[in-house]
Scaffold this motif. Structure first.
Motif, mmCIF file in Angstrom:
data_model
loop_
_atom_site.group_PDB
_atom_site.id
_atom_site.type_symbol
_atom_site.label_atom_id
_atom_site.label_comp_id
_atom_site.label_asym_id
_atom_site.label_seq_id
_atom_site.Cartn_x
_atom_site.Cartn_y
_atom_site.Cartn_z
ATOM 1 N N TYR A 176 30.070 -23.758 5.887
ATOM 2 C CA TYR A 176 31.054 -24.034 6.489
ATOM 3 C C TYR A 176 32.309 -23.104 5.695
ATOM 4 O O TYR A 176 32.985 -22.116 5.772
ATOM 5 C CB TYR A 176 31.697 -25.243 6.084
ATOM 6 C CG TYR A 176 31.140 -26.061 7.593
ATOM 7 C CD1 TYR A 176 32.159 -26.376 8.241
ATOM 8 C CD2 TYR A 176 30.733 -26.962 6.531
ATOM 9 C CE1 TYR A 176 31.444 -27.556 8.965
ATOM 10 C CE2 TYR A 176 29.688 -28.153 7.639
ATOM 11 C CZ TYR A 176 30.232 -28.254 9.039
ATOM 12 O OH TYR A 176 29.746 -29.158 10.174
ATOM 13 N N GLY A 179 31.226 -19.658 7.524
ATOM 14 C CA GLY A 179 31.686 -20.099 8.927
ATOM 15 C C GLY A 179 30.577 -19.824 10.044
ATOM 16 O O GLY A 179 31.145 -18.851 10.987
ATOM 17 N N LYS A 184 34.498 -21.428 10.425
ATOM 18 C CA LYS A 184 35.342 -21.874 8.871
ATOM 19 C C LYS A 184 36.359 -23.413 8.386
ATOM 20 O O LYS A 184 37.212 -22.829 9.650
ATOM 21 C CB LYS A 184 35.468 -20.807 8.888
ATOM 22 C CG LYS A 184 36.162 -20.383 6.839
ATOM 23 C CD LYS A 184 35.916 -18.533 6.650
ATOM 24 C CE LYS A 184 36.868 -18.728 4.880
ATOM 25 N NZ LYS A 184 35.351 -19.282 4.335
ATOM 26 N N ASP A 185 35.471 -23.329 8.028
ATOM 27 C CA ASP A 185 36.032 -25.018 7.328
ATOM 28 C C ASP A 185 36.133 -25.450 5.893
ATOM 29 O O ASP A 185 35.182 -25.789 5.478
ATOM 30 C CB ASP A 185 35.402 -26.012 8.200
ATOM 31 C CG ASP A 185 36.216 -27.304 8.019
ATOM 32 O OD1 ASP A 185 36.587 -27.703 6.793
ATOM 33 O OD2 ASP A 185 35.943 -28.093 8.709
ATOM 34 N N THR A 186 36.895 -24.438 5.308
ATOM 35 C CA THR A 186 37.401 -24.696 3.703
ATOM 36 C C THR A 186 36.893 -26.360 3.019
ATOM 37 O O THR A 186 35.899 -26.796 2.205
ATOM 38 C CB THR A 186 38.157 -23.880 2.975
ATOM 39 O OG1 THR A 186 39.315 -24.224 3.367
ATOM 40 C CG2 THR A 186 37.387 -22.842 3.225
ATOM 41 N N GLN A 187 37.849 -26.983 3.856
ATOM 42 C CA GLN A 187 37.751 -28.315 3.400
ATOM 43 C C GLN A 187 36.116 -29.047 3.677
ATOM 44 O O GLN A 187 35.769 -29.896 2.992
ATOM 45 C CB GLN A 187 38.749 -28.990 3.951
ATOM 46 C CG GLN A 187 39.757 -28.611 3.761
ATOM 47 C CD GLN A 187 39.868 -28.852 2.055
ATOM 48 O OE1 GLN A 187 40.390 -29.605 1.716
ATOM 49 N NE2 GLN A 187 40.843 -27.270 1.423
ATOM 50 N N ALA A 188 35.691 -29.092 4.546
ATOM 51 C CA ALA A 188 34.418 -29.501 5.185
ATOM 52 C C ALA A 188 32.974 -28.922 3.645
ATOM 53 O O ALA A 188 32.127 -29.327 3.689
ATOM 54 C CB ALA A 188 33.300 -29.077 6.208
#
Length: 284
Positions: A176, A179, A184-188
């Protein structure tokens, strides 16, 4: 296994219990399989490790000692009987590309075979074995012995991570964050990293400390970064640099309080917070 395979992923860890306990697999009989009540046969493993009682533990001990043929002989019957831990460990044994059983003048007893690794992982995963789910996910994500299918691999990582598998949580953190195969998901990424760090995973603690100190995707918080540094491996050079820099910045009373919190913390508990540095340590 601790090595990186492709991109952000590490190859699956060696499973562990007893002789490999540092990696965390609990050695229990698989679902619906009765634990052994008889003594294991007299084999090289029993002779070399007489204090190891179960065949599963003998197989793992043999593997650690690089007695690969003995490990295969011990683990295969258990895996065929349905023991999920033996199935997972046997899957790893077949997947490991550096393992080749040889004997002078003889054909190797077995060679690595990712198709067989997948078969054993699938059997263990069907019983809910968390690390088998992770390792099977790695095969699909990387296309090893199966057509590459990152989406399926990530689904398997999520299933394993939800069961608490550290490797899967680490894999999802980097998937995550970078990505890879997903948006891309920095909180996840940070959510999975926090879960792994709460279990005391050194890599997750190191990553979370660096992010917190840099203020990347999380608030810049030197006090929390210092606590995380104290919980991280002390022999890591990057951790040592962060610690030295933070000790130049933070007041002595905050440092002392952070040390108290770090000393009192145990894996499985919520990570200490900056707010906790503002009060006296409550008696445990």
């Amino acid at each position: 296994m601790g090595n990186r395979a492709v991109g952000p992923l590490r190859k699956p860890r060696r499973l562990a219990v007893a002789v490999l306990a540092a990696l965390g697999l609990i050695a229990l009989a698989g679902a619906g399989v009765a634990a052994e009540t008889d003594s294991p046969p007299i084999t090289d493993a029993a002779r070399l490790w007489p204090d190891i009682g179960s065949r599963l533990e003998q197989g793992m001990a043999a593997f650690k000692a690089k007695h690969y043929a003995e490990a295969l002989a011990q683990l295969t019957p258990l895996a065929e009987q349905g023991n999920a831990d033996a199935q997972t460990y046997l899957g790893w044994l077949y997947e490991e590309p550096l393992v080749t059983i040889t004997a002078t003048g003889e054909t190797p007893a077995f060679v690595p075979d990712n198709a067989k690794a997948r078969m054993w992982y699938e059997k263990a995963a069907a019983q809910g074995q968390a690390h088998a789910l992770n390792n099977l996910g790695s095969l699909y994500f990387l296309g090893r012995g199966v057509p590459e299918d990152q989406a399926r691999g990530i689904t398997l990582f999520r299933q394993a991570a939800a069961k608490g598998d550290l490797q899967a949580q680490d894999n999802l953190t980097m998937i995550y964050y970078n990505g890879v195969g997903v948006a891309k998901d920095t909180q996840a990424a940070l959510m999975w990293c926090e879960r792994a760090a709460t279990q005391g995973d050194p890599e997750a603690l190191r990553f979370l400390a660096a992010q917190t100190l840099a203020g990347e995707d999380v608030p810049h918080d030197p006090t929390r970064a210092y606590i995380l540094v104290l919980l991280s491996p002390s022999d890591d050079p990057d951790i040592a640099k962060m610690r030295a820099a933070l000790e130049q910045q933070l007041p002595a009373n905050i440092q002392q309080r952070a040390h108290e919190l770090a000393a009192a913390w145990h894996p499985g508990q919520p990570l200490p917070t900056t707010d906790q540095t503002r009060g006296a340590l409550h008696p445990l």
